[in-house]
Design an enzyme around this catalytic site. Structure first.
Site, PDB file in Angstrom:
ATOM      1  N   GLY A   1       9.079 -24.212 -32.221  1.00  0.00           N
ATOM      2  CA  GLY A   1       9.827 -25.095 -33.112  1.00  0.00           C
ATOM      3  C   GLY A   1       9.463 -26.537 -32.807  1.00  0.00           C
ATOM      4  O   GLY A   1       9.106 -26.858 -31.669  1.00  0.00           O
TER       5      GLY A   1
ATOM      6  N   GLN B   1      10.649 -35.429 -32.492  1.00  0.00           N
ATOM      7  CA  GLN B   1       9.728 -35.130 -31.384  1.00  0.00           C
ATOM      8  C   GLN B   1       8.327 -35.667 -31.620  1.00  0.00           C
ATOM      9  O   GLN B   1       7.486 -35.629 -30.716  1.00  0.00           O
ATOM     10  CB  GLN B   1       9.654 -33.620 -31.144  1.00  0.00           C
ATOM     11  CG  GLN B   1      10.955 -33.040 -30.627  1.00  0.00           C
ATOM     12  CD  GLN B   1      10.808 -31.567 -30.346  1.00  0.00           C
ATOM     13  OE1 GLN B   1      10.879 -30.755 -31.250  1.00  0.00           O
ATOM     14  NE2 GLN B   1      10.570 -31.225 -29.099  1.00  0.00           N
TER      15      GLN B   1
ATOM     16  N   HIS C   1      18.159 -31.208 -32.421  1.00  0.00           N
ATOM     17  CA  HIS C   1      17.210 -32.339 -32.381  1.00  0.00           C
ATOM     18  C   HIS C   1      17.482 -33.321 -33.518  1.00  0.00           C
ATOM     19  O   HIS C   1      17.412 -34.533 -33.326  1.00  0.00           O
ATOM     20  CB  HIS C   1      15.767 -31.838 -32.517  1.00  0.00           C
ATOM     21  CG  HIS C   1      15.098 -31.519 -31.214  1.00  0.00           C
ATOM     22  ND1 HIS C   1      14.968 -32.442 -30.201  1.00  0.00           N
ATOM     23  CD2 HIS C   1      14.505 -30.379 -30.766  1.00  0.00           C
ATOM     24  CE1 HIS C   1      14.321 -31.873 -29.175  1.00  0.00           C
ATOM     25  NE2 HIS C   1      14.044 -30.634 -29.492  1.00  0.00           N
TER      26      HIS C   1
ATOM     27  N   CYS D   1      12.007 -27.027 -23.968  1.00  0.00           N
ATOM     28  CA  CYS D   1      11.794 -27.967 -25.078  1.00  0.00           C
ATOM     29  C   CYS D   1      10.460 -28.673 -24.863  1.00  0.00           C
ATOM     30  O   CYS D   1      10.145 -29.085 -23.742  1.00  0.00           O
ATOM     31  CB  CYS D   1      12.923 -28.992 -25.085  1.00  0.00           C
ATOM     32  SG  CYS D   1      12.761 -30.238 -26.372  1.00  0.00           S
ATOM     33  N   LEU D   2       9.678 -28.806 -25.935  1.00  0.00           N
ATOM     34  CA  LEU D   2       8.370 -29.472 -25.824  1.00  0.00           C
ATOM     35  C   LEU D   2       8.517 -30.910 -25.329  1.00  0.00           C
ATOM     36  O   LEU D   2       7.596 -31.462 -24.737  1.00  0.00           O
ATOM     37  CB  LEU D   2       7.639 -29.462 -27.171  1.00  0.00           C
ATOM     38  CG  LEU D   2       7.163 -28.094 -27.692  1.00  0.00           C
ATOM     39  CD1 LEU D   2       6.538 -28.251 -29.072  1.00  0.00           C
ATOM     40  CD2 LEU D   2       6.186 -27.446 -26.724  1.00  0.00           C
TER      41      LEU D   2
ATOM     42  N   HIS E   1      18.478 -25.034 -31.835  1.00  0.00           N
ATOM     43  CA  HIS E   1      17.783 -26.027 -31.003  1.00  0.00           C
ATOM     44  C   HIS E   1      17.203 -27.145 -31.887  1.00  0.00           C
ATOM     45  O   HIS E   1      17.340 -28.334 -31.579  1.00  0.00           O
ATOM     46  CB  HIS E   1      16.680 -25.323 -30.208  1.00  0.00           C
ATOM     47  CG  HIS E   1      15.913 -26.209 -29.277  1.00  0.00           C
ATOM     48  ND1 HIS E   1      16.029 -26.137 -27.901  1.00  0.00           N
ATOM     49  CD2 HIS E   1      15.005 -27.187 -29.522  1.00  0.00           C
ATOM     50  CE1 HIS E   1      15.237 -27.044 -27.355  1.00  0.00           C
ATOM     51  NE2 HIS E   1      14.591 -27.690 -28.313  1.00  0.00           N
ATOM     52  N   GLU E   2      16.573 -26.749 -33.016  1.00  0.00           N
ATOM     53  CA  GLU E   2      15.952 -27.759 -33.893  1.00  0.00           C
ATOM     54  C   GLU E   2      17.009 -28.586 -34.626  1.00  0.00           C
ATOM     55  O   GLU E   2      16.845 -29.797 -34.771  1.00  0.00           O
ATOM     56  CB  GLU E   2      15.007 -27.093 -34.900  1.00  0.00           C
ATOM     57  CG  GLU E   2      13.823 -26.352 -34.276  1.00  0.00           C
ATOM     58  CD  GLU E   2      13.134 -27.118 -33.159  1.00  0.00           C
ATOM     59  OE1 GLU E   2      12.949 -28.341 -33.276  1.00  0.00           O
ATOM     60  OE2 GLU E   2      12.787 -26.475 -32.144  1.00  0.00           O
TER      61      GLU E   2
END
Ligand SMILES: [Zn+2]
Length: 195
Positions: free
Chosen positions: A71, A76, A164, A118-119, A160-161
């Site tokens: 994702g 991000q 964000h 998380c990236l 999660h997204e």
């Protein structure tokens, strides 16, 4: 001598056109890391659904695959916008590609506690309680409204997204002890120029 024909040579030999090859060069965005303010503020709603937005979502998929994520949300890549892409197959199944513009949770059910990463916070993971099932209402890159139900990993990715897009990171779901530990380690990495 070459042993392969280029895509356009194949197309002209077959008498067909390839208006937009799926493998067209995509922009790979660098991933913004924890500490950048863009990650902790809510994104602006998407209002214009045009070719530029479609291009952006394609670039977001490419950037997500390059970073081996499932994702990726616009903040991000430094864009404070309410749009994210999700693909829990990591690019293996083109039908699993999901664009979420202006997404919201309309129904949630059950609870699962699983490890999450998380990236934007590479190298750190933590257990986060998420719904087992969620139904999301969102718009695709063309602006069409749809609903989609996700279970387990997909439900987790959706939540999660969406977090964000609201300026929330998974760190905020951890115990204060665990969160402070990670923050301290990141601070140290930053001092060493490794973050
Ligand atoms: Zn993330």
């Amino acid at each position: 001598m070459r042993d392969k024909l280029t895509r356009s040579e194949i197309a002209s030999a077959a008498g067909t056109e390839t208006p937009q090859a799926p493998s067209a060069a995509r922009k790979i965005y660098p991933i913004v890391k924890y500490g950048d303010a863009v990650l902790e503020k809510p994104g602006a709603p998407i209002k214009i659904f045009d070719a530029e937005l479609e291009q952006l979502t394609e670039d977001m998929f490419a950037s997500m695959y390059a970073a081996q994520g499932v994702g990726l949300a616009a903040p991000q890549i430094g864009l404070s916008l309410r749009i994210a892409v999700v693909d829990v197959t990591g690019g293996k199944n083109p039908e699993a590609r999901i664009v979420l513009a202006n997404p919201e949770v309309v129904h949630a059910e059950g609870e699962v506690r699983e490890e999450e990463g998380c990236l934007s916070i590479p190298g750190f993971r933590g257990y986060v309680l998420r719904p087992q099932f969620v139904t999301i209402k969102a718009q695709n890159a063309k602006g069409e409204t749809f609903e989609i139900r996700g279970e387990n990993l997909l439900a987790r990715a959706f939540c999660h997204e969406i977090d964000h897009l609201n300026g929330i990171l998974f760190l905020q779901h951890l115990s204060m002890l665990k969160r402070d530990l990670i923050k301290r380690k990141i601070k140290k990495l930053r001092k060493q120029g490794e973050w």
